[in-house]
Design an enzyme around this catalytic site. Structure first.
Site: not given
Ligand code: IPM
Ligand code: MG
Length: 361
Positions: A195, A251, A255
């Site tokens: 960013k 992170d 996802d």
């Molecule tokens: C991941 C999870 C972790 C993170 C959490 C559970 C602390 O979301 O491994 O992606 O944010 O790293």
């Molecule tokens: Mg995560």
């Protein structure tokens, strides 16, 4: 060969998915003549219940001494579980952060691959999926917001909280190298995500990545702003080969990338440092809502075990064998509920593990 594996089942669906990963590992061991010696360790809520802390020094020391760590998941239902009435540093997730930091695992590799047979489970339109995609997120794992100074205070009667995002150039350099090395073994395209139009740590990130890039003239480097990247991932995921980014962006983006592979239950991860010792865990959480129901998809954990064979034990052939077994089981139409489509055969966690183990021959 013989290997010592610290196994941390953790919480929620953790024990179920770990059981299946061990099943598949043991089968690979049998076929190829290796032995895996497991030491079960407590972390997260499971450790809080016994020791009052999410990770003891002793557990960390045992993990340090093993050849690799295989982890299920930690955490419970926020707001429901008693673990969340504890101060933040004593909650389940703090154990995960502590082990990552304690083992100096700064490079988190999260491959997002759309299996041919899972195209129907991918939420994107067919014309967007095109030829499919095969990318990897290289996420910095021991710096940034997760490890900066933070505090909640009351100032002039107002509650106020802050978190700090810090990176020094050496932290950026080493993860950048991991990104370029990863790209070099793939399609040689690295997209660094930041960013830089707003925050200083991103401006430094961009500069340092460019400097490191001079050592990798064979890798095509591009930069992208994180908000744009979030959009591009659903607009044209096929454009990405390696995404290199800092801790929190990684992170979030991983996802997002996982969902377009059909389910977050498909995304494995490897967390690596300077040595061969790595930690392998699915990218998903502990899914307390389906824990103990034999519904969880064990594939991300099984694929993480394959990454362990590849990165910590140098057993490339064995790793490929497990990945191939997953592909075969999918092509035969077996699905856990998260990736179920009409016409497929629904199976539970344990059966899925059996089927994959069977294909390792
Ligand atoms: C991941 C999870 C972790 C993170 C959490 C559970 C602390 O979301 O491994 O992606 O944010 O790293
Ligand atoms: Mg995560």
């Amino acid at each position: 060969m013989e290997f010592s594996v610290a196994v941390i089942p953790g919480d929620g669906i953790g024990p179920e998915i770990i059981r299946e990963a061990k099943k598949v590992l043991d089968k690979a061991g049998k076929v190829y003549g290796h032995r895996f010696h497991y030491t079960e360790l407590l972390m997260g809520g499971a450790s809080i219940d016994v020791h009052g802390v999410p990770l003891t020094e002793e557990t960390l020391a045992t993990a340090k001494k093993s050849d690799a760590v295989l982890l299920g998941a930690v955490g419970g239902n926020v707001g429901v579980s008693n673990w969340y009435s504890l101060p933040p540093e004593l909650r389940p997730e703090a154990g995960l952060l502590k082990i990552r930091k304690g083992l100096e695992l700064f490079a988190n590799l999260r491959p997002a691959l759309l299996f041919e047979d899972l195209k129907k489970a991918c939420p994107l339109k067919e014309e967007i999926i095109g030829e499919g995609f095969d990318m990897i997120v290289v996420r910095e794992l021991t710096g940034g917001l997760y490890f900066g100074e933070r505090k909640t205070v009351v100032e002039n009667g107002l509650r106020k909280a802050y978190d700090t995002l810090t990176y020094d150039e050496e932290e950026i350099r080493r993860i950048a190298r991991a990104g370029f090395e990863t790209a070099r073994k793939r399609r040689k395209k690295l997209c660094s995500v930041d960013k830089a139009n707003v925050i200083d740590s991103s401006r430094l990130w961009r500069q340092v990545v460019k400097e490191v890039g001079k050592d990798y003239p064979d890798v095509e480097l591009s930069d992208m702003l994180v908000d744009n990247c979030a959009m591009q991932l659903v607009k044209d995921p096929g454009q990405f080969d390696v995404i290199l980014t800092e801790n929190m962006f990684g992170d979030i983006l991983s996802d997002e990338a996982s969902m377009i592979t059909g389910s977050i239950g498909m995304l494995p991860s490897a967390s690596l440092g300077k040595t061969k010792l790595g930690l392998y865990e699915p990218s998903h959480g502990s899914a307390p809502d389906i824990a103990g129901q034999n519904k969880a998809n064990p594939m991300a954990t099984i694929l993480s075990a394959a990454m362990m064979l590849r990165y910590s034990f140098d057993l490339e052939e064995e790793a490929l064998k497990i990945e191939e077994a997953v592909r075969k089981v999918l092509s035969k139409g077996y699905r856990t509920v998260d990736i179920m489509s009409p016409g497929n055969v629904l199976v539970g966690t344990d059966k899925m593990g059996d089927l994959i183990a069977e294909e390792v021959k």
